[in-house]
Scaffold this motif. Structure first.
Motif, mmCIF file in Angstrom:
data_model
loop_
_atom_site.group_PDB
_atom_site.id
_atom_site.type_symbol
_atom_site.label_atom_id
_atom_site.label_comp_id
_atom_site.label_asym_id
_atom_site.label_seq_id
_atom_site.Cartn_x
_atom_site.Cartn_y
_atom_site.Cartn_z
ATOM 1 N N UNK A 144 0.845 -1.195 0.000
ATOM 2 C CA UNK A 144 0.000 0.000 0.000
ATOM 3 C C UNK A 144 0.883 1.249 0.000
ATOM 4 N N UNK A 145 0.911 1.977 -1.119
ATOM 5 C CA UNK A 145 1.781 3.132 -1.242
ATOM 6 C C UNK A 145 1.397 4.247 -0.278
ATOM 7 N N UNK A 359 10.732 -1.554 -6.624
ATOM 8 C CA UNK A 359 9.524 -2.164 -7.186
ATOM 9 C C UNK A 359 9.583 -2.150 -8.719
ATOM 10 N N UNK A 360 10.072 -1.072 -9.270
ATOM 11 C CA UNK A 360 10.221 -0.951 -10.731
ATOM 12 C C UNK A 360 11.160 -2.036 -11.262
ATOM 13 N N UNK A 361 12.313 -2.198 -10.604
ATOM 14 C CA UNK A 361 13.276 -3.203 -11.044
ATOM 15 C C UNK A 361 12.736 -4.610 -10.928
ATOM 16 N N UNK A 451 9.920 7.421 -13.304
ATOM 17 C CA UNK A 451 8.910 6.721 -12.505
ATOM 18 C C UNK A 451 7.915 7.722 -11.918
ATOM 19 N N UNK A 452 6.702 7.699 -12.424
ATOM 20 C CA UNK A 452 5.648 8.553 -11.887
ATOM 21 C C UNK A 452 5.005 7.870 -10.682
ATOM 22 N N UNK A 458 1.361 0.970 -9.372
ATOM 23 C CA UNK A 458 1.127 -0.184 -10.241
ATOM 24 C C UNK A 458 2.184 -1.262 -10.026
ATOM 25 N N UNK A 459 3.461 -0.875 -9.991
ATOM 26 C CA UNK A 459 4.539 -1.852 -9.819
ATOM 27 C C UNK A 459 4.411 -2.583 -8.485
#
Length: 474
Positions: A144-145, A359-361, A451-452, A458-459
């Motif tokens: 949860x961001x 998370x992106x990676x 990275x927005x 989403x990631x």
């Protein structure tokens, strides 16, 4: 007060914020006063001080490279992150106090060795504590961001409030205990020891209120093995890590070069050392007020826009400081206050920049280097500190600091002389223009960061689904 959200309690949020704040108490004296302690009480010149930093920080960086991997590899029965915090706090306390033992009667070599050993003990242990402290954000907040940002925002607010006490009280307490003991140097030792006990209290609170989250993170974590190649892949294989880390490193080097010079503005240039605690207290009090509303402005702007604005405004501010700072200490105070307002734009995000990159990676490569990405924040700080603090000492030596510092200690300095005026102006040129230039360079590099905030959400969500699917299959 924010409403309690599902899955994360206010007690856990507040415990995390309080523990991070109290942890900063333990390292406040070494981080702020070590340079001035060495040059004032231990008879260590600026160049020798730089050498102490260079050797100590190089070894410290080696230890920092191990922290992220070991924390992810080693599994404890009582949690993933808390055991590291509870173990290494004692070494942090020992190293912090040891740096302020009055060794002035011993040989120069022994003085330098004692500082180095204690520095490595404290900061080497902090490598593990900081990585664990940052990693537990993901353990408490999950995917949860909003919960993650809630944790880091509360940390920024509580830290700002807690720092007010440090700012107003530290120097007066050092002076008081120094006079009480009959040795000025002992004032630093005693106050550092008192502050260190805050670390024990903070980790105890954190353990009490976040143990359940930490145990869940430990039981859910798959067995992992990391190598230096994995660490390299976590960095080089993640284009956004390269962009963000490069920008961060350049800016940190600039800030740390002048960071080691800051106390000398008050003591040597302006002869207003006794007012430092007042100025710092005003700055931190205003920083606390800013932390109550400015982070929300940053959240509306988004992580990267807020950072770019903060960096750009801060660069302009250094130009104003250069042409006013020598006129009055209150211009320096005003600079610090306004700077804290700009910094508050990103204070609520904290470690979330690195969490987003992790998370992106993970999403892009299916290889989970998230803890290693989190540890990069600490590694970059160490590299920046190594380069910045070492250069700071050598720069001070180059501009003639030792001569004027000795005149001040002997009570024969003339601050109206042409020589001193020239020295003071050169000092301020370096103090203002070095971080200005590195900020501009860092801002240019950040143009490559893509990275927005919605991408990060989403990631994190997709990675959580992936792990849930793998767990069900297992």
């Amino acid at each position: 007060m924010e409403q309690e959200q599902k899955g994360i309690s206010n007690a856990a949020v507040n415990a995390y914020a309080a523990a991070a704040t109290l942890q900063s108490y333990a390292i406040h004296i070494p981080d702020t006063y070590l340079s001035i302690f060495m040059t004032t009480y231990l008879g260590i010149t600026a160049a020798m001080m730089a050498t102490v930093y260079l050797v100590s920080m190089t070894l410290d960086i080696i230890l920092s490279l191990l922290a992220g991997g070991l924390i992810d590899i080693v599994k404890f029965k009582k949690g993933k992150y808390l055991p590291w915090l509870n173990f290494f706090r004692w070494f942090v306390m020992f190293g912090a106090v040891g740096q302020f033992i009055d060794t002035s009667r011993l040989s120069l070599a022994v003085r330098m060795i004692v500082i180095s050993v204690c520095y490595i003990t404290m900061h080497g242990s902090m490598n593990f504590m900081s990585t664990a402290q940052n990693g537990i954000v993901a353990a408490i907040g999950g995917s949860n961001m909003e919960d993650r940002i809630r944790l880091t925002t509360r940390r920024a607010q509580v830290s700002a409030a807690g720092t007010i006490i440090l700012s107003f009280s530290t120097l007066p307490l050092i002076t008081f205990f120094g006079r009480l003991s009959g040795n000025e140097a002992s004032g630093y030792t005693i106050v550092c020891a008192i502050y260190c006990f805050a670390l024990v209290f903070g980790t105890t609170i954190l353990t009490k209120y976040t143990r359940e989250y930490d145990e869940q993170a430990s039981s859910a974590a798959p067995d992992k093995k990391y190598s230096l190649k994995d660490m390299w892949n976590a960095i080089a294989g993640n284009d956004q890590m390269i962009v963000y880390a490069s920008s961060q490193l350049v800016r940190q080097i600039g800030m740390l070069i002048v960071g080691g010079m800051g106390m000398y503005y008050w003591r040597l240039l302006m002869d207003k050392y006794q007012y430092y605690s007042v100025s710092s207290g005003i700055t931190t009090f205003m920083g606390f007020l800013f932390s109550l509303f400015i982070p929300s402005i940053g959240r509306k702007m988004g992580k990267i826009k807020a950072m770019k604005l903060s960096i750009g405004l801060g660069a302009v501010l250094y130009i104003a400081l250069r042409y006013t700072g020598l006129n009055s200490i209150w211009f320096m105070t005003a600079f610090s206050v306004v700077s804290s307002a700009f910094n508050s734009l990103t204070a609520g995000f904290g470690i979330n920049y690195y969490l987003d990159i992790g998370e992106y990676g993970y999403y892009k490569t299916s290889r989970d280097y998230r803890t290693l990405c989190v540890s990069m924040s600490n590694i970059l700080m160490k590299i920046g500190r190594l380069i910045g603090r070492s250069l700071s000492g050598y720069v001070l030596s180059w501009i003639g600091f030792d001569r004027f510092n000795q005149m001040m200690l002997d009570g024969v300095i003339d601050r109206t002389s042409r020589d001193f005026t020239s020295f003071a102006n050169l000092f301020m040129d370096i103090y203002c223009f070095v971080p200005l230039v590195t900020r501009v360079i860092g801002l240019i590099i950040l143009a490559g960061y893509k990275i927005k905030d919605e991408d990060a959400v989403f990631y994190a969500r997709e990675n959580a689904r992936r792990e849930a699917g793998e767990a069900n299959q297992g």
